[in-house]
Design an enzyme around this catalytic site. Structure first.
Site, PDB file in Angstrom:
ATOM      1  N   SER A  81      57.721 -43.136  12.286  1.00  0.00           N
ATOM      2  CA  SER A  81      57.487 -42.034  13.455  1.00  0.00           C
ATOM      3  C   SER A  81      58.196 -42.484  14.637  1.00  0.00           C
ATOM      4  O   SER A  81      59.375 -42.685  14.562  1.00  0.00           O
ATOM      5  CB  SER A  81      55.805 -42.164  13.653  1.00  0.00           C
ATOM      6  OG  SER A  81      55.687 -40.911  14.104  1.00  0.00           O
ATOM      7  N   HIS A 108      52.708 -36.888   7.368  1.00  0.00           N
ATOM      8  CA  HIS A 108      53.376 -37.712   8.309  1.00  0.00           C
ATOM      9  C   HIS A 108      52.968 -39.291   7.885  1.00  0.00           C
ATOM     10  O   HIS A 108      51.929 -39.561   7.810  1.00  0.00           O
ATOM     11  CB  HIS A 108      52.872 -37.530   9.747  1.00  0.00           C
ATOM     12  CG  HIS A 108      53.775 -38.455  10.692  1.00  0.00           C
ATOM     13  ND1 HIS A 108      55.077 -38.119  10.905  1.00  0.00           N
ATOM     14  CD2 HIS A 108      53.352 -39.118  11.744  1.00  0.00           C
ATOM     15  CE1 HIS A 108      55.586 -38.894  12.000  1.00  0.00           C
ATOM     16  NE2 HIS A 108      54.515 -39.378  12.262  1.00  0.00           N
TER      17      HIS A 108
END
Ligand code: GCU
Length: 437
Positions: A272, A415
């Protein structure tokens, strides 16, 4: 969300979309605006664009050979990212020093030798310092290749090992360091499969270098480098991502002194915003031998010209993440066409070294397809340098990784990492870093 650490609390608050991206695709209600800015998730509305050409010099002349790339074009592109996106960082600090307070203790049921090192970044030891945790395979007879993963959480949670010194993390609410709560953090990498494959593993908490919230600035390394009269870095100087990447280079400085480690075979990994960090660390510091960027998205490996999911405007909107970038980056929010760079150039900076972009098929906010297209557009640089790019412009389905020198792997899910990602990482790292076993 299963995020337990302090920073992840901040993520939960500031990232409704991050939370949404973890739900199954069908159940998702994707927000149509974030920070008051519309978000596009329609493939037919991503727009038309022309990407900057990695093989064209600033003066318009073509780059036809590896030498011109290495001596002219590469430095031009580094300077663009330095000044326009992440911000210039200083070099290696003259006062850097290493305190190896755990010199090699058998750990993890005898499978590992654990070391713990405090990397002092300033002369005054009360300043920012990196608490580095290292595991080397117990059976290793030669210096080992490494995976260095930059961590959202405290190193005391990085493995189930009571011998790790308890550590602290930043609490954004009080802007103080607090004992790390127990629990596996977001993006935690399992150490044992790496050790079994012949790799060492090292990790540190990113907040050791700079806290991940705007008001934490004065507690981070960037505040230590302000020049007289400055209260913030200049518009082309480092944001937090650049500082975290700088911290990774300081760990490499230590690796170069450790005889158990082959500092020329160090791969870096982050998820991320830390995926963005490893993209920049690998692009900037060519001592790193390989990069694995997980869901790095906008500001990382995803194309900014393509209007899908997060855009530069969302990233730098007030109250979101402007502090993570050079202040100069803000001028491109809403105007990606005016930027001299896009992520294809960032990918190209990692060439000829191996790069794996790991994404998730329902991580819409990070634009997994935009990461693929960025790698496709960087392919000619890998090719020019005699390396194997993706060799296709057809976006592969989830679970069909392309593992060349330039590699792309999309899991089925949202994610971050899923357990099968580590198998792909080990396959990729083994192909390129050749551990002895
Ligand atoms: C937010 C942000 C992303 C970032 C992510 C993360 O969602 O918009 O750009 O990658 O946080 O770091 O988890």
């Amino acid at each position: 969300m299963r995020l337990l650490c302090g920073v992840c609390f901040a993520l939960t608050l500031s990232s409704p979309v991050l939370a949404a991206a973890q739900a199954p695709a069908a159940a998702q209600a994707l927000p149509s605006t974030v920070a008051g800015i519309p978000v596009n998730y329609d493939e037919s509305k991503t727009g038309t664009y022309t990407l900057p050409d990695p093989l064209k010099l600033n003066d318009g002349k073509p780059v036809r050979d590896a030498k011109t790339w290495t001596t002219k074009r590469r430095p031009e592109i580094v300077e663009i990212f330095e000044t326009q996106q992440y911000g210039r960082a200083p070099g290696r600090p003259a006062d850097e020093s290493f305190d190896i307070f755990d010199k090699g203790t058998p750990a993890l049921s005898g499978k590992a030798i654990r070391k713990q090192v405090m990397i002092y970044l300033t002369k005054d030891h009360s300043g920012p310092k990196i608490n580095l945790l290292v595991y080397l395979p117990a059976a290793a007879k030669k210096p080992v290749p490494m995976l260095l993963s930059i961590n959202f959480g405290a190193v005391s949670n990085a493995a189930d090992d009571p011998g790790i010194r308890p550590s602290e993390i930043w609490d954004p609410k009080t802007n103080t360091r607090v004992p790390a709560p127990k629990g596996k953090g977001f993006g935690r990498v399992d150490v044992e499969p790496l050790l079994a494959a012949g790799f060492g593993f090292a990790t540190f908490y990113y907040g050791d270098v700079d806290p991940d919230y705007a008001s934490g600035f004065s507690n981070g390394i960037r505040a230590r480098y302000l020049k007289p009269g400055q209260t913030a870095p200049a518009p082309d100087e480092w944001g937090a991502v650049s500082a975290w990447a700088w911290g990774m280079s300081r760990v490499e400085d230590y690796f170069e002194t450790d005889k158990g480690i082959d500092a020329k075979r160090v791969a870096i990994h982050g998820v991320s915003r830390l995926g963005k960090t490893v993209m920049w660390a690998g692009a900037h510091d060519q001592r790193f031998a390989a990069v694995i960027a997980s869901c790095s998205g906008e500001g990382g490996a995803a194309l900014s010209h393509r209007d899908y999911g997060e855009t530069v405007a969302h990233l730098v909107a007030p109250g979101r993440f402007p502090y993570q970038f050079a202040a100069d980056y803000q001028k491109y929010g809403g105007f990606p066409d005016t930027a001299p760079m896009d992520a294809n150039l960032l990918v190209a900076l990692i060439a000829p070294r191996p790069l794996l972009l790991q994404t998730g098929d329902t991580d819409f906010w990070s634009d997994p397809k935009g990461e693929f297209l960025s790698a496709v557009a960087a392919g000619p640089v890998y090719k020019l340098l005699g390396k194997d790019p993706l060799d296709t412009d057809v976006w592969p389905a989830a679970g069909q990784p392309i593992l060349h020198d330039l590699a792309y792997s999309m899991h089925s899910g949202g994610h971050g990492m899923v357990p099968t990602d580590l198998d792909v990482y080990i396959q990729f790292l083994t192909m390129h870093l050749h551990p002895e076993r």
